[in-house]
Design a protein around this motif. Structure first.
Motif, PDB file in Angstrom:
ATOM      1  N   THR A   1       0.885  -1.340   0.070  1.00 15.77           N
ATOM      2  CA  THR A   1       0.060   0.045  -0.011  1.00 15.77           C
ATOM      3  C   THR A   1       0.867   1.215  -0.128  1.00 15.77           C
ATOM      4  O   THR A   1       0.225   2.369  -0.165  1.00 15.77           O
ATOM      5  CB  THR A   1      -1.062   0.105   1.182  1.00 15.77           C
ATOM      6  OG1 THR A   1      -0.048   0.153   2.407  1.00 15.77           O
ATOM      7  CG2 THR A   1      -1.802  -1.171   1.229  1.00 15.77           C
TER       8      THR A   1
ATOM      9  N   ARG B   1      -8.736 -10.716   1.207  1.00 15.09           N
ATOM     10  CA  ARG B   1      -8.662 -10.967   0.139  1.00 15.09           C
ATOM     11  C   ARG B   1      -8.570 -12.473  -0.337  1.00 15.09           C
ATOM     12  O   ARG B   1      -8.792 -12.861  -1.332  1.00 15.09           O
ATOM     13  CB  ARG B   1      -7.423 -10.057  -0.658  1.00 15.09           C
ATOM     14  CG  ARG B   1      -5.929 -10.399  -0.269  1.00 15.09           C
ATOM     15  CD  ARG B   1      -5.008  -9.822  -0.866  1.00 15.09           C
ATOM     16  NE  ARG B   1      -3.753  -9.868  -0.276  1.00 15.09           N
ATOM     17  CZ  ARG B   1      -2.676  -9.439  -0.506  1.00 15.09           C
ATOM     18  NH1 ARG B   1      -2.590  -8.375  -1.459  1.00 15.09           N
ATOM     19  NH2 ARG B   1      -1.625  -9.590   0.184  1.00 15.09           N
TER      20      ARG B   1
ATOM     21  N   THR C   1     -12.007   2.606  -1.845  1.00 14.74           N
ATOM     22  CA  THR C   1     -11.113   1.492  -2.373  1.00 14.74           C
ATOM     23  C   THR C   1      -9.410   1.705  -1.984  1.00 14.74           C
ATOM     24  O   THR C   1      -8.620   1.312  -2.589  1.00 14.74           O
ATOM     25  CB  THR C   1     -11.168   1.219  -3.760  1.00 14.74           C
ATOM     26  OG1 THR C   1     -11.049   2.532  -4.578  1.00 14.74           O
ATOM     27  CG2 THR C   1     -12.675   0.560  -3.910  1.00 14.74           C
ATOM     28  N   ARG C   2      -9.340   2.693  -1.205  1.00 15.99           N
ATOM     29  CA  ARG C   2      -7.944   3.152  -0.902  1.00 15.99           C
ATOM     30  C   ARG C   2      -7.077   2.078  -0.792  1.00 15.99           C
ATOM     31  O   ARG C   2      -6.022   2.019  -1.225  1.00 15.99           O
ATOM     32  CB  ARG C   2      -7.547   3.975   0.232  1.00 15.99           C
ATOM     33  CG  ARG C   2      -6.522   4.216   1.029  1.00 15.99           C
ATOM     34  CD  ARG C   2      -5.296   5.200   0.255  1.00 15.99           C
ATOM     35  NE  ARG C   2      -4.294   5.141   0.892  1.00 15.99           N
ATOM     36  CZ  ARG C   2      -3.365   4.223   0.822  1.00 15.99           C
ATOM     37  NH1 ARG C   2      -3.533   2.954  -0.058  1.00 15.99           N
ATOM     38  NH2 ARG C   2      -2.123   4.387   1.382  1.00 15.99           N
TER      39      ARG C   2
ATOM     40  N   SER D   1      -8.073  -1.752  -0.783  1.00 12.48           N
ATOM     41  CA  SER D   1      -8.415  -2.832  -1.621  1.00 12.48           C
ATOM     42  C   SER D   1      -7.953  -2.649  -3.088  1.00 12.48           C
ATOM     43  O   SER D   1      -7.566  -3.706  -3.605  1.00 12.48           O
ATOM     44  CB  SER D   1     -10.106  -2.856  -1.766  1.00 12.48           C
ATOM     45  OG  SER D   1     -10.384  -1.698  -2.033  1.00 12.48           O
ATOM     46  N   GLN D   2      -7.710  -1.483  -3.582  1.00 17.10           N
ATOM     47  CA  GLN D   2      -7.162  -1.407  -5.063  1.00 17.10           C
ATOM     48  C   GLN D   2      -5.669  -1.594  -4.839  1.00 17.10           C
ATOM     49  O   GLN D   2      -5.056  -2.436  -5.816  1.00 17.10           O
ATOM     50  CB  GLN D   2      -7.343  -0.113  -5.472  1.00 17.10           C
ATOM     51  CG  GLN D   2      -8.299  -0.235  -6.778  1.00 17.10           C
ATOM     52  CD  GLN D   2      -8.843   0.993  -7.195  1.00 17.10           C
ATOM     53  OE1 GLN D   2      -8.986   2.079  -6.404  1.00 17.10           O
ATOM     54  NE2 GLN D   2      -9.875   1.055  -7.997  1.00 17.10           N
ATOM     55  N   ASP D   3      -5.097  -1.126  -3.915  1.00 15.42           N
ATOM     56  CA  ASP D   3      -3.414  -1.441  -3.773  1.00 15.42           C
ATOM     57  C   ASP D   3      -3.144  -2.836  -3.596  1.00 15.42           C
ATOM     58  O   ASP D   3      -2.250  -3.506  -4.164  1.00 15.42           O
ATOM     59  CB  ASP D   3      -2.940  -0.575  -2.702  1.00 15.42           C
ATOM     60  CG  ASP D   3      -2.600   0.993  -3.302  1.00 15.42           C
ATOM     61  OD1 ASP D   3      -2.847   1.337  -4.430  1.00 15.42           O
ATOM     62  OD2 ASP D   3      -2.332   1.607  -2.397  1.00 15.42           O
TER      63      ASP D   3
ATOM     64  N   ASN E   1      -5.368  -5.406  -4.120  1.00 16.16           N
ATOM     65  CA  ASN E   1      -6.113  -6.456  -5.098  1.00 16.16           C
ATOM     66  C   ASN E   1      -7.151  -7.131  -4.345  1.00 16.16           C
ATOM     67  O   ASN E   1      -7.137  -8.507  -4.350  1.00 16.16           O
ATOM     68  CB  ASN E   1      -5.297  -7.179  -6.030  1.00 16.16           C
ATOM     69  CG  ASN E   1      -5.948  -7.869  -7.176  1.00 16.16           C
ATOM     70  OD1 ASN E   1      -7.046  -7.126  -7.676  1.00 16.16           O
ATOM     71  ND2 ASN E   1      -5.637  -9.153  -7.462  1.00 16.16           N
TER      72      ASN E   1
ATOM     73  N   VAL F   1     -10.371  -8.035  -4.304  1.00 18.28           N
ATOM     74  CA  VAL F   1     -11.546  -8.063  -5.282  1.00 18.28           C
ATOM     75  C   VAL F   1     -12.630  -9.044  -4.921  1.00 18.28           C
ATOM     76  O   VAL F   1     -12.218 -10.206  -4.008  1.00 18.28           O
ATOM     77  CB  VAL F   1     -11.345  -8.059  -6.538  1.00 18.28           C
ATOM     78  CG1 VAL F   1     -10.361  -6.844  -6.842  1.00 18.28           C
ATOM     79  CG2 VAL F   1     -10.491  -9.267  -6.765  1.00 18.28           C
TER      80      VAL F   1
ATOM     81  N   PRO G   1     -13.260  -4.153  -6.836  1.00 18.17           N
ATOM     82  CA  PRO G   1     -12.761  -4.012  -5.483  1.00 18.17           C
ATOM     83  C   PRO G   1     -13.575  -3.875  -4.303  1.00 18.17           C
ATOM     84  O   PRO G   1     -14.693  -3.053  -4.693  1.00 18.17           O
ATOM     85  CB  PRO G   1     -11.689  -2.828  -5.821  1.00 18.17           C
ATOM     86  CG  PRO G   1     -12.052  -2.330  -7.260  1.00 18.17           C
ATOM     87  CD  PRO G   1     -13.228  -3.347  -7.750  1.00 18.17           C
TER      88      PRO G   1
ATOM     89  N   GLN H   1     -15.318  -2.216  -1.101  1.00 17.59           N
ATOM     90  CA  GLN H   1     -15.519  -0.984  -0.652  1.00 17.59           C
ATOM     91  C   GLN H   1     -15.079  -1.251   0.853  1.00 17.59           C
ATOM     92  O   GLN H   1     -16.001  -1.560   1.682  1.00 17.59           O
ATOM     93  CB  GLN H   1     -16.993  -0.212  -0.937  1.00 17.59           C
ATOM     94  CG  GLN H   1     -17.011   0.049  -2.329  1.00 17.59           C
ATOM     95  CD  GLN H   1     -16.402   1.551  -2.810  1.00 17.59           C
ATOM     96  OE1 GLN H   1     -15.877   2.133  -1.944  1.00 17.59           O
ATOM     97  NE2 GLN H   1     -16.189   1.502  -3.816  1.00 17.59           N
TER      98      GLN H   1
END
Lengths: 574, 574
Positions: B83, B119, B421-422, B424-426, B428, B430, B440, B442
Motif C-alpha cells: 500500500t 482478499r 477502495t484506498r 483494496s485497490q492497492d 487487489n 476484489v 474492488p 469498498q
C-alpha cells in the motif's frame, strides 16, 4: 450466535507447511491464519477458544489471590541489562530501536518489568506476599518456528510473579500456584501431568512443568504408576541398575572388532549382552588461555546420555563434545574405540551410576578396531567419578522406592518455578523487615502458554473427522443444525425456540443458518470440533423428537423436544 | 473484591512530568505506572477500567454484527509495502528486524493485514458485507509522547474494518458503526459529540470523529446549538461574513506604521476596527528542479489561518511558510508588511471568503514600516482566487443555515472513516460479482482509543479530591468502608452481609478491609473515583442505618440497613 452473523471458513486440505495434526486441523477449521513465519491471525473461531482458555485461567488465578495487571510489550533495554539478560539472551530476544535510537526488547517474559514495579511499589514486609499476573502477547524469535501455535514466534502467555518475604513464603506461594494450575488444567478437561523439572542453578524441588498428555508430544514424561513420582526426562533420577559391583572374574583382553564403532555391533559380534558394554563419550572443556580439559563419560551400551544431567556435573557446566582431532590427541585413536583404560593423555573419567557398578565390562581399547573384554575398575584403570548421566528407561526403579517408572509423551503448557532471589538481587528489589533491615524478596514465576493450549488440546483430542474440543474450551458448546432452516417453517420455529431456550439456560450455542446441505454442514462442525450437536428435522419433529449426537458418539439418539434443554445441560456436565 | 486481596497504591503528589489533570490523577490513583516514555504498565486498578471499557465496546460491536478476531502485532513489511505505507509513514511507524534480517512493523493499525485476510478468505459477493474487528495493543512512536494515556506510544485500540460490495453498502456499514459508537459512548456515561471530520483525499461526508467533551481538550469542536451541524475545526466551513463587496470609497493611501508588524498594532495605531485589516501569509511551494512558486494568503486581521484548509487549495498540497529570504525576494520587504498590492515578483494571491468581499481594507505595503489604507480589489490589485482559509469563530453562521456556530473543546476518542477502495485497490482485494466480474471491495475503518477513554473520562469528570468515574466504567461500582472492620464484630458482620448481598445482586463492590483510618480510607476512594460509597459504623448501626454518599454528593445520607441493597441498585441505575 448465528452462523450467518459469524465467520466460518473451513478447508478440505491443510496447507503443505502444516506438519502436525493440531496445526493441520486448526488451519482446516479456520481457527488461525498464517501471516508470517510463526505469526498467526487468530480467526474468529480460534479466538473464541483462546478467550475461553483465558477466562478459566483468569478465574482461577483470581481465586488463588493473584492480582491482574498488564505490562507493556515494549520494554527498555536498561531493565534487561540490570539482570544481564540483555546480553545473555540470544537472538530469541527480539530487540528494537525507537526513533531516538533507544533500545527496547519485545517482551518474551516480564521478570524485569514486574521486579521494577514491585521494587518501587512495595517497601515493607507488610506489602508481602503479593502475586501479580498478566495475560499478554509475547514474542520469541525462534530459529525455526513450526507446528502452528505450538512453536510460534508471536503467542499469548499468562505469566505470574510472586514476591515473598522468605523461602518458606515463596514455597507457599508456589504451592498455591501449583494447586491453581491443577484446577485450571482439570477445568480445561485435558489429561495432564505435572512433573518435577530441572531447576537449573537454583536447586531443590522448586520447578514443575505441566504437560498435556499426547502421544505426539515432544517431551518424555517419567512417572511411577504406583506412586506420586513424576518428573521430566532431565529431572528424573536414574538409579544404578546394579546394587553393588561384582569382583573381577575375567582378565583384561584386547579383541579385534573391525569396523565396529557402536556398542550394538560389538555386542552382536562378541555374542555378549549389550548391557555388558560401555559407551564412551569424549568431552572437552575449554579453560583459560586456550588450555583444554578432556573428560570421558561412560554409560552402559543400552543407555542414552542426558546432556542436562552432564551439565550439572561440577566442572561440566560449559562442556562440548570433543572434536576428532582432540580425540586423537587425548586417546590416540578415532571415535568409536574410546575407553577409560590406557588413554594417551590423562582424562577425567565420569561413570554413570550403573557403569560404576559393572565388572568385566566391554569398552573401547583406545585403538582403532579394538575393544577390551573383561575391563574392571580399580584393576585396569582408576576408580571413576560417579554421577547420574543417563536418561531413565521404562522399568527403572522409581526414585521414591514405590515402584518402577513408566514413560509417556507430553506437551509442555505450563511451568511453575521458584526463582528465589535470582532477579531481586540483581535489581535490588528489597523490602524492609520488622527491624527495618533490607531483605531481597523471594520470587516465583508461573507461566501458561495460552495459545499453545489450543494445539495441545487438539493433539490429545481429534479423530479422522477433525477436532474434538473439551466442552469447557470449545468455540461453541453446541451446534444446532436445522434441516432446511430457510425452507421449513416448522424447522425454523423449533430451531429458534431451542436456541432461545439454550441461551436463556446459559448454554453457548450456535445455529447453523447458512443453508448448507446436511453433509457439508455436519462435516464443518465435526472438523471444527464442537462437542455437542442437535439436528432439527421435519422427520424427527413428526414424532416430537430432535436428534442429539455427542462428537465422540458413534450413533445419534432421538430426544423428545420437551426434554431437550435439560438433556443438553446434563450432557454438558459430563 | 476485598481490598486486602487487591493492590491499591495511591500517592499524595503526582510526578513532575505529569502535566494534565488526567495524567496526574491516574498516577496518583495508582492506575498506571510509567515504564518508559509513553509506555505504561496498567496497574490492577487501571486495568479494571480498561476491561470495563473493552467489554462495552465488545458487546456493542458484536450487537452491531461485527466479528472479533485478533491480528498480530508484528506484521511483515511486504504487506505495508503493497500500500506504500511502509515508505509514506514516518518514524511513527516502529520498524523492526527479526533474526534473519527480515523487516516488520509493530502495528499502529491493521488495514493491510485485514485486507490480506479478506482478499484470501472472501472471493464472492455472497461473503459480503463483513466487518471484522480486534482489540489489540498498538504502538506509535510519537516524537513527543506526553499526557499519560492521552498521547502514549504503546496503547490499546479497537479497530474495525468493514468490507462491502459497493458505495451504498459501505455507507450502510458506516452508519451501523456510527450508531454503535453512539451507543458505546452513551453507555460510557460520558458527554460526547460526533463531528464531521476532514476526509482527506476521499471527499464526501465520509468521516466523523467522536469527542469526549472536556474544557481541557486539545481539539475545538464546532457545532450549531439549534441544528444537528457539528464538525471539527478543519471540516467546519467558514462563511463569508460579508454578503457582498461594497464599492471602493477611499483612495489607496500609504501610511507610516513604524514597527507595527501585527494587525492588532496597526488597527490600534490607525484607530480602525481590527476587522478592517487584512493579514498576509506568505507561502512557498517547491516545484521541480529547484523552482519555487510564491503564494500570498489573506485572512481578516481578527481571523486565524486553518492549515488543513490551506492544504486543500489546489496547488497547496505541499506548501510551507516562506523564509525571510524568500519574502525579501518576492515582496522586497520583511514579514509584517506584506500585502497583495505592488508585490516585487508576481505571486498567487488567495483571499479568504470574507477578505474577498472587503472594500477599503488595510494591508501591508510591501515596504518596511508602511501599510496601505483604502486598498480595493480590482482597482489596486488583481481580483484574488477565493477560498475558505480560516477557522470558524463563535457566532459564524452555521453552514446548514439553521443558526450560528458555537465552539467547545473535545478529546478525540473515536473515528469512523469511509475508506472506499484506498486499500483494496492497492492490495487487489476484489470479489466476484453476480456476473463473475472482479470488483474492488469498498472499505470502512472504525477506531476507538480504548486506553485514551480513561484519560478523556477523567478530564471530563474530576474535582479537587480526585477522579469521578461514571458507574459503567468505574474500577468498582461501590466501595464499602467499614469503621473498624478488625475491631468491631457488629461492623464486620454487617459489612460482610452487605458485601455478599451486593455480589449476589450483581454489583461490583469492594470492601476496604485494610484497617486504614477513616480519613485516609475516604481520601483513597475519592482519589480513585469510585462513584458510590457506603460507610458501615457502630454509631449508625445503633439506629439501624448505614451511611451512603455518591461521589458527587455534598452530603451523606442515612439509609436503613434493610433497604440498602435496593437503594444502591437504584443509585447505580441513575
Amino acid at each position: 450466535m448465528r452462523a450467518s452473523r459469524f465467520f466460518i471458513s473451513t478447508l478440505k486440505e491443510a496447507p503443505s507447511d502444516a506438519e502436525i495434526v493440531s496445526h493441520k486441523l486448526m488451519m482446516r477449521a479456520g481457527m488461525i491464519k498464517r501471516l508470517g513465519s510463526g505469526i498467526y491471525t487468530y480467526m474468529p473461531m480460534g479466538l473464541r477458544v483462546i478467550r475461553k482458555v483465558e477466562a478459566i485461567v483468569r478465574e482461577e488465578m483470581n481465586a488463588a489471590g493473584a492480582v491482574e495487571l498488564l505490562m507493556p510489550l515494549v520494554q527498555p533495554a536498561e531493565l534487561w541489562q540490570e539482570t544481564g539478560r540483555w546480553d545473555k539472551m540470544g537472538p530469541e530476544l527480539l530487540r528494537l530501536k525507537d526513533r531516538h535510537g533507544r533500545e527496547f526488547a519485545f517482551q518474551p517474559t516480564s521478570e524485569e518489568v514486574i521486579t521494577d514495579v514491585v521494587r518501587s511499589e512495595i517497601k515493607s514486609y507488610r506489602g508481602l506476599p503479593i502475586n501479580f499476573y498478566h495475560i499478554q502477547t509475547k514474542f520469541r524469535d525462534e530459529r525455526r518456528p513450526r507446528f502452528g501455535l505450538m512453536r510460534g514466534r508471536e503467542f499469548t502467555m499468562k505469566d505470574a510473579y510472586s514476591f515473598d518475604r522468605d523461602v518458606a513464603g515463596m514455597q507457599q506461594s508456589y504451592q498455591i500456584m501449583y494447586d491453581a494450575y491443577t484446577r485450571i488444567f482439570n477445568r480445561f478437561g485435558l489429561k495432564f501431568r505435572a512433573v518435577a523439572a530441572d531447576n537449573g542453578a537454583i536447586g531443590g524441588s522448586g520447578s514443575h512443568e505441566f504437560h498435556v498428555i499426547a502421544s505426539t508430544g515432544e517431551d518424555a514424561l517419567v512417572y511411577c504408576p504406583t506412586s506420586d513420582y513424576a518428573a521430566n526426562m532431565e529431572a528424573a533420577e536414574a538409579p544404578s541398575l546394579l546394587a553393588s559391583r561384582a569382583a573381577p572374574s575375567q582378565p583384561l583382553e584386547k579383541v579385534s572388532t573391525p569396523q565396529m564403532a557402536k556398542c550394538e555391533q560389538v555386542a552382536e559380534f562378541l555374542k555378549l549382552p549389550l548391557a555388558q558394554t560401555v559407551k564412551s563419550i569424549a568431552l572437552t572443556v575449554e579453560k583459560e588461555e586456550g588450555a583444554k580439559e578432556y573428560w570421558l563419560l561412560l554409560i552402559r551400551g543400552d543407555h542414552e546420555l542426558n546432556e542436562v544431567k552432564v551439565n550439572k556435573v561440577e566442572g561440566l557446566g560449559a562442556f562440548r563434545f570433543s572434536t576428532e582431532a582432540e580425540i586423537l590427541e587425548a586417546y590416540g585413536t578415532v571415535p568409536g574405540y574410546l575407553g577409560p583404560v590406557n588413554t594417551k593423555l590423562p582424562v577425567r573419567v565420569v561413570a554413570d551410576r550403573t557403569v560404576a557398578n559393572m565388572a568385566d565390562f566391554v569398552c573401547g581399547a583406545n585403538d582403532k578396531d579394538y575393544h577390551y573384554l573383561g575391563a574392571n575398575w580399580g584393576r585396569d584403570c582408576a576408580e571413576p567419578q560417579v554421577a547420574d548421566l543417563r536418561n531413565v528407561v521404562e522399568g527403572d526403579a522409581s526414585p521414591d522406592g514405590q515402584g518402577v517408572l513408566a514413560i509417556e509423551r507430553g506437551i509442555e503448557v505450563g511451568h511453575v518455578f521458584q526463582l528465589g532471589t535470582r532477579y531481586s538481587q540483581d535489581m535490588n528489589c528489597v523490602y524492609l523487615d520488622e527491624n527495618q533491615h533490607p531483605v531481597p524478596m523471594q520470587m516465583g514465576c508461573y507461566g501458561i502458554g495460552i495459545t499453545r493450549i489450543l494445539g495441545a488440546a487438539i493433539e490429545q483430542n481429534f479423530d479422522d473427522k477433525g477436532i474434538i474440543w473439551p466442552t469447557s474450551i470449545a468455540p461453541f458448546e453446541i451446534v444446532l443444525c436445522p434441516m432446511g432452516y430457510d425452507r421449513s417453517e416448522t424447522v425454523k420455529a423449533e430451531t429458534d425456540k431451542l436456541y432461545e431456550a439454550l441461551l436463556a439456560a446459559g448454554v453457548d450455542a450456535i445455529v447453523d443458518d447458512r443453508g448448507l446441505r446436511p453433509g457439508a454442514m455436519f462435516a464443518d462442525w465435526e472438523l471444527i470440533g464442537v462437542p455437542h450437536r442437535v439436528v432439527i428435522g421435519e422427520r424427527g419433529l413428526k414424532d416430537g423428537n430432535l436428534e442429539y449426537q455427542g462428537r465422540r458418539d458413534a450413533e445419534a439418539q432421538q430426544v423428545p423436544v420437551a426434554g431437550m434443554v435439560s438433556f443438553i445441560k446434563d450432557q454438558l456436565k459430563r
